[in-house]
Write a protein that holds these residues in place. Structure first.
Motif, mmCIF file in Angstrom:
data_model
loop_
_atom_site.group_PDB
_atom_site.id
_atom_site.type_symbol
_atom_site.label_atom_id
_atom_site.label_comp_id
_atom_site.label_asym_id
_atom_site.label_seq_id
_atom_site.Cartn_x
_atom_site.Cartn_y
_atom_site.Cartn_z
ATOM 1 N N ASP A 173 0.897 -1.298 -0.008
ATOM 2 C CA ASP A 173 -0.143 -0.094 -0.032
ATOM 3 C C ASP A 173 0.816 1.420 0.124
ATOM 4 O O ASP A 173 0.219 2.449 0.060
ATOM 5 C CB ASP A 173 -0.984 -0.039 1.340
ATOM 6 C CG ASP A 173 -1.949 -1.034 1.160
ATOM 7 O OD1 ASP A 173 -2.292 -1.193 0.124
ATOM 8 O OD2 ASP A 173 -2.171 -1.646 2.040
ATOM 9 N N GLY A 174 1.954 1.160 0.238
ATOM 10 C CA GLY A 174 2.982 2.486 -0.113
ATOM 11 C C GLY A 174 4.056 2.546 0.738
ATOM 12 O O GLY A 174 4.710 3.254 0.926
ATOM 13 N N ASP A 233 6.988 2.606 3.384
ATOM 14 C CA ASP A 233 8.275 2.061 2.702
ATOM 15 C C ASP A 233 9.312 1.503 3.792
ATOM 16 O O ASP A 233 10.580 1.162 3.264
ATOM 17 C CB ASP A 233 9.263 3.420 2.674
ATOM 18 C CG ASP A 233 8.811 4.228 1.424
ATOM 19 O OD1 ASP A 233 7.943 3.483 0.658
ATOM 20 O OD2 ASP A 233 8.869 5.364 1.091
ATOM 21 N N SER A 248 8.905 -6.693 -1.502
ATOM 22 C CA SER A 248 7.505 -6.175 -1.474
ATOM 23 C C SER A 248 6.581 -7.227 -1.576
ATOM 24 O O SER A 248 6.676 -8.099 -2.496
ATOM 25 C CB SER A 248 7.134 -5.028 -2.525
ATOM 26 O OG SER A 248 5.945 -4.808 -2.377
ATOM 27 N N HIS A 253 1.072 -2.506 -10.683
ATOM 28 C CA HIS A 253 0.347 -1.400 -10.394
ATOM 29 C C HIS A 253 -0.737 -1.690 -9.501
ATOM 30 O O HIS A 253 -0.803 -0.896 -8.471
ATOM 31 C CB HIS A 253 -0.109 -0.224 -11.481
ATOM 32 C CG HIS A 253 1.097 0.348 -12.084
ATOM 33 N ND1 HIS A 253 1.784 1.412 -11.313
ATOM 34 C CD2 HIS A 253 1.734 0.235 -13.200
ATOM 35 C CE1 HIS A 253 2.763 1.640 -12.095
ATOM 36 N NE2 HIS A 253 2.934 0.978 -13.230
ATOM 37 N N ARG A 254 -1.481 -2.793 -9.611
ATOM 38 C CA ARG A 254 -2.400 -3.266 -8.655
ATOM 39 C C ARG A 254 -2.012 -3.843 -7.315
ATOM 40 O O ARG A 254 -2.711 -3.662 -6.421
ATOM 41 C CB ARG A 254 -3.398 -4.315 -9.568
ATOM 42 C CG ARG A 254 -4.471 -3.664 -10.402
ATOM 43 C CD ARG A 254 -5.511 -4.674 -10.748
ATOM 44 N NE ARG A 254 -4.858 -5.904 -10.976
ATOM 45 C CZ ARG A 254 -4.669 -6.412 -12.236
ATOM 46 N NH1 ARG A 254 -4.863 -5.580 -13.137
ATOM 47 N NH2 ARG A 254 -4.312 -7.658 -12.283
ATOM 48 N N HIS A 314 4.160 -2.584 -4.164
ATOM 49 C CA HIS A 314 4.495 -1.012 -3.683
ATOM 50 C C HIS A 314 4.693 -0.281 -5.179
ATOM 51 O O HIS A 314 5.383 -0.776 -5.990
ATOM 52 C CB HIS A 314 5.658 -1.111 -3.087
ATOM 53 C CG HIS A 314 6.226 0.048 -2.543
ATOM 54 N ND1 HIS A 314 6.916 0.824 -3.166
ATOM 55 C CD2 HIS A 314 6.125 0.548 -1.332
ATOM 56 C CE1 HIS A 314 6.988 1.972 -2.344
ATOM 57 N NE2 HIS A 314 6.545 1.812 -1.213
ATOM 58 N N PRO A 315 4.246 0.992 -4.804
ATOM 59 C CA PRO A 315 4.302 1.686 -6.297
ATOM 60 C C PRO A 315 5.763 1.900 -6.915
ATOM 61 O O PRO A 315 5.919 1.866 -7.996
ATOM 62 C CB PRO A 315 3.923 3.173 -5.731
ATOM 63 C CG PRO A 315 3.159 3.019 -4.523
ATOM 64 C CD PRO A 315 3.300 1.642 -3.999
ATOM 65 N N LYS A 316 6.846 1.931 -6.035
ATOM 66 C CA LYS A 316 8.156 2.025 -6.553
ATOM 67 C C LYS A 316 8.516 0.709 -7.105
ATOM 68 O O LYS A 316 9.447 0.773 -8.445
ATOM 69 C CB LYS A 316 9.058 2.220 -5.340
ATOM 70 C CG LYS A 316 8.967 3.827 -5.007
ATOM 71 C CD LYS A 316 9.818 4.532 -5.659
ATOM 72 C CE LYS A 316 10.077 5.954 -5.045
ATOM 73 N NZ LYS A 316 9.123 6.967 -4.572
ATOM 74 N N ALA A 321 6.324 -1.431 -8.802
ATOM 75 C CA ALA A 321 5.620 -1.207 -10.137
ATOM 76 C C ALA A 321 6.328 -0.385 -11.011
ATOM 77 O O ALA A 321 6.255 -0.563 -12.297
ATOM 78 C CB ALA A 321 4.187 -0.604 -9.709
ATOM 79 N N ALA A 322 6.836 0.786 -10.633
ATOM 80 C CA ALA A 322 7.531 1.703 -11.357
ATOM 81 C C ALA A 322 8.408 0.990 -12.133
ATOM 82 O O ALA A 322 9.003 1.454 -13.340
ATOM 83 C CB ALA A 322 7.801 3.092 -10.786
ATOM 84 N N SER A 331 7.798 -1.298 -14.857
ATOM 85 C CA SER A 331 7.140 -0.539 -16.166
ATOM 86 C C SER A 331 8.679 0.207 -16.540
ATOM 87 O O SER A 331 8.546 0.218 -17.950
ATOM 88 C CB SER A 331 6.424 0.945 -15.502
ATOM 89 O OG SER A 331 5.130 0.295 -15.097
#
Ligand SMILES: Cc1cc2nc3c(=O)[nH]c(=O)nc-3n(C[C@H](O)[C@H](O)[C@H](O)COP(=O)(O)OP(=O)(O)OC[C@H]3O[C@@H](n4cnc5c(N)ncnc54)[C@H](O)[C@@H]3O)c2cc1C
Length: 382
Positions: free
Chosen positions: A83-84, A86, A198, A272-273, A276-278, A280-281, A284
């Motif tokens: 969920d983000g 860190d 993660s 992305h679903r 962790h957003p980092k 997922a980035a 990508s």
């Protein structure tokens, strides 16, 4: 002079990857005449990605005057929240290298005249203490020992132990590397100097760490950021995931550069679903993710007269152990030690090697299963 006083001791090895080369190095040092046959022609590059450095491999390299092995380091680990959150870095220094770096260090220690790329072993037979190996070009080679280091799909294992099958573990490893110069600027300081994990929302987890560049460079700016994401894939969906952009269905892995864009796009969306957003980035930012399905293989024996299975041809252990290359190095060193101490009594040495291989292989296999099952169980309770 050879440790084997009677005659030149000839060893034929099938497979010129990590296990085959480890055996070639230690057996040449003992004085054996070694020939490695590798099915693939040319240079073997871009096979895999990051590997956690383990002592068995370093010891083999050092004891045999091979190496050095380039490696990167980190100061500790960090566990991210999908969920983000860190997480908090914990001190736990570790060293990382790459499949290419290991292969290059091992290959440099084996002279060209002992290594035959583009040479495939098609059959093996034996009489008494001699083994006859037939190659794809229809030539036949006689030797005193044959080592099958031909990987998880080992044709020799399938011949010797036809009842043993590689079992799909229920998940795959998506993998990727990004050249440090191409890592987005906000991700670089985030991942630097840490081994980052993660959990994924549907179970499974992703991990990332820096490894040497494809040329072995370890200076900041020249490294690669390496990641592995363990993703659950139902057996019924595996064929689709293993089909490349030309419609070719692969047995167990999708090599780098062959994933169809729709498969890579699905992976990015899922990242992305679920993670962790980092992380997922990072998925990508990876130009060509590749995939290995996770397989389980155990064997009841590794020795068949003068034919010895080793490396992934014997046991395939879960990658969470980070122990596959260490196992290959351990088995080669064990064989060399046994041959040295049994002197001319090769069969006694081989039996002792088999006992140690089975003990080590079963223990590492069980450990890998326990690690893998832990997150599979977590997934079902999510
Ligand atoms: C996702 C993932 C992550 C991993 N991470 C790690 C890690 O961090 N640390 C670690 O130690 N290990 C790791 N491993 C495992 C590791 O890659 C292997 O255990 C290790 O490379 C040993 O491989 P091998 O030499 O036995 O087989 P392979 O590398 O599969 O080599 C077999 C060779 O035999 C050749 N061959 C096959 N048939 C023939 C034939 N008939 N004639 C001639 N040649 C033939 C093939 O072309 C190939 O080159 C990981 C594995 C996976 C799947």
């Amino acid at each position: 002079m050879s440790w084997h006083a009677d005659h030149d001791f000839a060893v034929t090895i099938s497979g010129g990857s990590v296990a085959g080369l480890c055996n070639a190095i230690v057996l040449r040092k003992l004085g054996a005449t070694v020939t490695v046959h590798e099915r693939l022609p040319g240079q073997m590059i871009a096979r895999g990605a990051g590997i956690v450095v383990q002592n068995e491999l370093i010891r083999l390299l050092q004891e045999n005057g091979a190496g050095p092995l380039p490696f990167t380091t980190c100061r500790g680990r960090r566990y991210l929240d999908p969920d983000g959150g860190d997480g908090v870095p914990q001190d736990m220094p570790q060293e990382f290298t790459s499949w290419e770096a290991i292969h290059a260090a091992l290959r440099a220690a084996v002279p060209d005249e002992c290594y035959r790329p583009g040479s495939e072993v098609v059959s093996v037979s034996q009489t008494g203490s001699k083994v006859w190996v037939t190659l794809r070009d229809e030539s036949t080679v006689e030797s005193d020992l044959f080592i099958a280091a031909d990987g998880s799909g080992s044709p020799i294992r399938r011949k010797m132990l036809p009842e043993i099958e590689a079992r799909y573990a229920g998940y795959v490893a998506w993998r990727g590397t990004v050249a440090e110069s191409s890592v987005p600027s906000d991700l670089l300081p985030f991942f630097d100097d840490l081994f980052t994990f993660s959990e994924a929302r549907s179970g499974g987890h992703m991990l990332a760490y820096f490894i040497p560049g494809s040329d072995g460079a370890v200076a900041a700016g020249s490294r690669r950021l390496n990641w592995v994401w363990y993703v659950h894939v139902r057996p019924a969906d595996l064929a689709d995931v293993l089909t490349d952009k030309n419609g070719v269905r692969h047995r167990s892995s999708l090599p780098r550069g062959t994933a169809p864009e729709r498969t890579a796009a699905r992976l990015r969306e899922r990242a992305h679903r679920e993670i962790h957003p980092k992380m997922a980035a990072l998925v990508s930012a990876t130009p060509d993710p590749f995939l290995q399905s996770i397989l389980d293989v155990t064997v009841p024996k590794t020795l068949f007269g003068r034919i010895l299975l080793t490396g992934d041809a014997a046991f395939v252990v879960r990658p969470h152990t980070a122990g596959g290359t260490a196992k290959a190095a351990y088995e080669a060193s064990t064989l060399a030690r046994a041959l040295k101490s049994a002197r001319a009594n090769v069969d006694v040495a081989l039996q002792s090697t088999e006992r140690q291989q089975l003990e080590y292989g079963n223990a590492l296999y069980d450990y890998g299963l326990a690690l893998g099952n832990r997150w599979s169980r977590d997934r079902t309770t999510d």
